[in-house]
Scaffold this motif. Structure first.
Motif, PDB file in Angstrom:
ATOM      1  N   THR A  58       0.675  -0.957   0.068  1.00 51.58           N
ATOM      2  CA  THR A  58      -0.170   0.430   0.352  1.00 51.58           C
ATOM      3  C   THR A  58       0.922   1.559   0.140  1.00 51.58           C
ATOM      4  OG1 THR A  58      -0.408   0.495   2.513  1.00 51.58           O
ATOM      5  CG2 THR A  58      -1.834  -1.449   1.754  1.00 51.58           C
ATOM      6  N   GLY A  59       0.484   2.314  -0.222  1.00 57.92           N
ATOM      7  CA  GLY A  59       0.534   3.604  -0.347  1.00 57.92           C
ATOM      8  C   GLY A  59       1.525   3.848  -1.509  1.00 57.92           C
ATOM      9  N   LYS A  60       2.271   5.187  -1.381  1.00 56.84           N
ATOM     10  CA  LYS A  60       3.010   5.997  -2.957  1.00 56.84           C
ATOM     11  C   LYS A  60       4.557   6.281  -2.706  1.00 56.84           C
ATOM     12  CE  LYS A  60      -0.561   5.506  -5.827  1.00 56.84           C
ATOM     13  NZ  LYS A  60      -0.149   4.625  -7.025  1.00 56.84           N
ATOM     14  N   ILE A  61       5.356   5.650  -3.107  1.00 61.73           N
ATOM     15  CA  ILE A  61       6.929   6.729  -3.452  1.00 61.73           C
ATOM     16  C   ILE A  61       6.879   7.468  -4.324  1.00 61.73           C
ATOM     17  CG2 ILE A  61       8.814   5.951  -3.010  1.00 61.73           C
ATOM     18  CD1 ILE A  61       7.947   3.052  -2.434  1.00 61.73           C
ATOM     19  N   TYR A  62       7.560   8.297  -3.413  1.00 57.25           N
ATOM     20  CA  TYR A  62       7.732  10.132  -5.145  1.00 57.25           C
ATOM     21  C   TYR A  62       9.579   9.685  -4.771  1.00 57.25           C
ATOM     22  CZ  TYR A  62       2.941  10.596  -4.647  1.00 57.25           C
ATOM     23  OH  TYR A  62       1.606  10.602  -5.411  1.00 57.25           O
ATOM     24  N   PHE A  63       9.655   9.801  -5.216  1.00 60.23           N
ATOM     25  CA  PHE A  63      12.082  10.536  -5.713  1.00 60.23           C
ATOM     26  C   PHE A  63      11.517  11.576  -6.757  1.00 60.23           C
ATOM     27  CE2 PHE A  63      15.792   9.213  -7.580  1.00 60.23           C
ATOM     28  CZ  PHE A  63      16.628  10.636  -6.432  1.00 60.23           C
ATOM     29  N   ASN A  64      12.345  13.007  -6.021  1.00 58.23           N
ATOM     30  CA  ASN A  64      11.984  14.057  -7.376  1.00 58.23           C
ATOM     31  C   ASN A  64      10.734  14.435  -7.819  1.00 58.23           C
ATOM     32  OD1 ASN A  64      14.854  14.406  -6.190  1.00 58.23           O
ATOM     33  ND2 ASN A  64      15.638  13.614  -8.272  1.00 58.23           N
ATOM     34  N   GLY A  65       9.588  14.159  -6.799  1.00 60.08           N
ATOM     35  CA  GLY A  65       8.226  14.298  -7.452  1.00 60.08           C
ATOM     36  C   GLY A  65       7.751  13.523  -8.295  1.00 60.08           C
ATOM     37  N   GLU A  66       7.671  11.955  -8.997  1.00 62.22           N
ATOM     38  CA  GLU A  66       7.443  11.393  -9.246  1.00 62.22           C
ATOM     39  C   GLU A  66       7.235  10.397  -8.919  1.00 62.22           C
ATOM     40  OE1 GLU A  66       9.148   9.142 -13.399  1.00 62.22           O
ATOM     41  OE2 GLU A  66      10.420  10.313 -12.152  1.00 62.22           O
ATOM     42  N   ASP A  67       6.210  10.169  -9.417  1.00 66.02           N
ATOM     43  CA  ASP A  67       5.948   8.319  -8.270  1.00 66.02           C
ATOM     44  C   ASP A  67       6.410   7.181  -9.219  1.00 66.02           C
ATOM     45  OD1 ASP A  67       4.305   7.047  -8.163  1.00 66.02           O
ATOM     46  OD2 ASP A  67       2.084   6.730  -7.993  1.00 66.02           O
ATOM     47  N   VAL A  68       7.407   6.511  -7.888  1.00 67.26           N
ATOM     48  CA  VAL A  68       8.730   5.815  -8.642  1.00 67.26           C
ATOM     49  C   VAL A  68       7.653   4.506  -7.880  1.00 67.26           C
ATOM     50  CG1 VAL A  68      10.727   7.448  -8.921  1.00 67.26           C
ATOM     51  CG2 VAL A  68      10.107   6.526  -6.617  1.00 67.26           C
ATOM     52  N   THR A  69       6.822   4.601  -7.018  1.00 64.43           N
ATOM     53  CA  THR A  69       6.104   2.948  -6.595  1.00 64.43           C
ATOM     54  C   THR A  69       6.190   2.232  -7.265  1.00 64.43           C
ATOM     55  OG1 THR A  69       4.740   4.549  -5.780  1.00 64.43           O
ATOM     56  CG2 THR A  69       4.448   2.495  -5.049  1.00 64.43           C
ATOM     57  N   GLU A  70       5.401   2.321  -8.846  1.00 64.82           N
ATOM     58  CA  GLU A  70       5.512   0.856  -9.600  1.00 64.82           C
ATOM     59  C   GLU A  70       6.606   0.551 -10.071  1.00 64.82           C
ATOM     60  OE1 GLU A  70       3.120  -1.702  -8.980  1.00 64.82           O
ATOM     61  OE2 GLU A  70       2.102  -0.121  -7.939  1.00 64.82           O
ATOM     62  N   LEU A  71       8.164   1.176  -9.953  1.00 60.86           N
ATOM     63  CA  LEU A  71       9.203   1.419 -10.885  1.00 60.86           C
ATOM     64  C   LEU A  71       9.971   0.302 -10.191  1.00 60.86           C
ATOM     65  CD1 LEU A  71      10.224   4.450 -12.249  1.00 60.86           C
ATOM     66  CD2 LEU A  71       8.902   2.864 -12.963  1.00 60.86           C
ATOM     67  N   SER A  72      10.881  -0.520 -11.376  1.00 59.95           N
ATOM     68  CA  SER A  72      11.800  -2.079 -10.140  1.00 59.95           C
ATOM     69  C   SER A  72      13.091  -1.328 -10.061  1.00 59.95           C
ATOM     70  CB  SER A  72      11.798  -2.873 -11.575  1.00 59.95           C
ATOM     71  OG  SER A  72      12.606  -1.937 -13.057  1.00 59.95           O
ATOM     72  N   VAL A  73      13.782  -2.059  -9.537  1.00 59.07           N
ATOM     73  CA  VAL A  73      15.239  -1.888  -9.155  1.00 59.07           C
ATOM     74  C   VAL A  73      15.953  -0.818  -9.498  1.00 59.07           C
ATOM     75  CG1 VAL A  73      16.051  -3.781  -9.104  1.00 59.07           C
ATOM     76  CG2 VAL A  73      16.626  -2.292  -7.338  1.00 59.07           C
ATOM     77  N   THR A  74      15.948  -1.438 -11.150  1.00 57.65           N
ATOM     78  CA  THR A  74      16.478  -1.187 -12.501  1.00 57.65           C
ATOM     79  C   THR A  74      15.954   0.179 -12.577  1.00 57.65           C
ATOM     80  OG1 THR A  74      17.215  -3.560 -12.985  1.00 57.65           O
ATOM     81  CG2 THR A  74      17.646  -1.823 -14.710  1.00 57.65           C
ATOM     82  N   GLU A  75      15.419   0.497 -12.926  1.00 53.35           N
ATOM     83  CA  GLU A  75      14.300   1.212 -13.527  1.00 53.35           C
ATOM     84  C   GLU A  75      14.602   2.776 -12.377  1.00 53.35           C
ATOM     85  OE1 GLU A  75       9.812   0.119 -15.926  1.00 53.35           O
ATOM     86  OE2 GLU A  75      10.432   0.184 -13.789  1.00 53.35           O
ATOM     87  N   ARG A  76      14.516   2.491 -11.281  1.00 55.53           N
ATOM     88  CA  ARG A  76      14.869   3.187 -10.003  1.00 55.53           C
ATOM     89  C   ARG A  76      15.922   3.623  -9.663  1.00 55.53           C
ATOM     90  NH1 ARG A  76      10.984   2.093  -4.728  1.00 55.53           N
ATOM     91  NH2 ARG A  76       9.345   1.217  -6.250  1.00 55.53           N
ATOM     92  N   ALA A  77      17.571   3.142 -10.363  1.00 58.31           N
ATOM     93  CA  ALA A  77      19.209   2.948 -10.910  1.00 58.31           C
ATOM     94  C   ALA A  77      19.670   4.176 -11.303  1.00 58.31           C
ATOM     95  CB  ALA A  77      19.643   1.596 -10.482  1.00 58.31           C
ATOM     96  N   LYS A  78      18.166   3.349 -12.570  1.00 50.98           N
ATOM     97  CA  LYS A  78      18.601   5.122 -13.702  1.00 50.98           C
ATOM     98  C   LYS A  78      17.981   6.302 -13.761  1.00 50.98           C
ATOM     99  CE  LYS A  78      17.785   1.445 -17.468  1.00 50.98           C
ATOM    100  NZ  LYS A  78      17.023   0.840 -18.630  1.00 50.98           N
ATOM    101  N   LYS A  79      16.998   5.569 -12.415  1.00 53.90           N
ATOM    102  CA  LYS A  79      16.376   7.695 -11.606  1.00 53.90           C
ATOM    103  C   LYS A  79      17.579   8.224 -10.860  1.00 53.90           C
ATOM    104  CE  LYS A  79      12.101   7.061 -13.973  1.00 53.90           C
ATOM    105  NZ  LYS A  79      11.853   8.388 -15.106  1.00 53.90           N
TER     106      LYS A  79
END
Length: 239
Positions: A58-79
């Protein structure tokens, strides 16, 4: 900046549904942030949720204002999010030089790769062409992993008990590495630790127990409570 809004994580076991994280609300925008609390309290799980290794229930995670909740570890690494495991992964067939090049995202000079190893207290010529396999000790792997995070230079770097296994390397040097990392990236560094010397460099301390945020605030506000006579009410592990 990282924001967690009502983040929860549940798993199913033989006894039914178990709640690991409960309604976590956090904002991380400080230079050094430390997660601390009793073993099994949810610190590492929360760090893995932030890194994208685990997807919250549950819940949401935002990185620099972008919702990254459903992003994979690889996608978040690129962010721009890095994660250093409590027990680093071994990579049979890859050399230390290969790993640093991969972390940097481009081929770098041997002298540059050696410089990263030197920063974490390793004799570069002895390790640069070593394979990242079972021949390396846990402490050596930990330092190599920290060197790869240095090479990446990401905006958010997460370290799960970085002091583990590096007792022959002084805490002072480890702290200098974190300070240099921040100087280079101007980003945020999140450290999971029970060690007072690590907590003492934090700008913000977050106490996590039973899957909940029990306390959070500036070091000057939270650390005295952890070191005081009532510390056992917050932590069960000795600092």
């Amino acid at each position: 900046m990282l924001e967690l809004k009502n983040v929860g994580y549940r798993v199913e076991d033989e006894l039914g549904e178990k709640e690991i994280l409960k309604n976590i609300n956090l904002t991380i925008n400080d230079r050094f942030v430390a997660f601390t609390g009793p073993n099994g309290g949810g610190k590492s799980t929360l760090a893995k949720v932030i890194a994208g290794i685990i997807t919250p229930t549950t819940g949401k995670i935002y990185f620099n204002g972008e919702d990254v909740t459903e992003l994979s570890v690889t996608e978040r690494a690129k962010k721009g999010i890095s994660y250093a495991f409590q027990q680093p992964v071994r990579f049979k067939g890859l050399t230390v030089r290969d790993l640093i090049n991969i972390a940097a995202g481009k081929p770098i000079k041997v002298s540059e790769a050696c410089a990263y190893l030197s920063e974490v207290g390793m004799c570069a010529r002895d390790y640069i062409d070593r394979e990242v396999n079972a021949s390396l000790s846990g402490g050596e792997l930990k330092r190599i992993e920290i060197a790869t995070i240095l090479a990446r230079g990401t905006e958010l770097s997460i370290f799960d008990e970085p002091e583990a296994g590096i007792d022959l390397w002084s805490f002072g040097n480890l702290i200098k590495v974190f300070e240099k990392m921040h100087e280079k990236t101007q980003g945020n560094i999140l450290i999971i630790s029970h060690q007072e010397r690590i907590l003492n460099i934090a700008d913000k301390i977050v106490v996590i127990a039973d899957g909940e945020v029990r306390e959070q605030g500036e070091k000057g506000e939270v650390l005295p409570k952890l070191l005081g006579v009532d510390a056992c009410k917050i932590l069960t592990d000795k600092l």
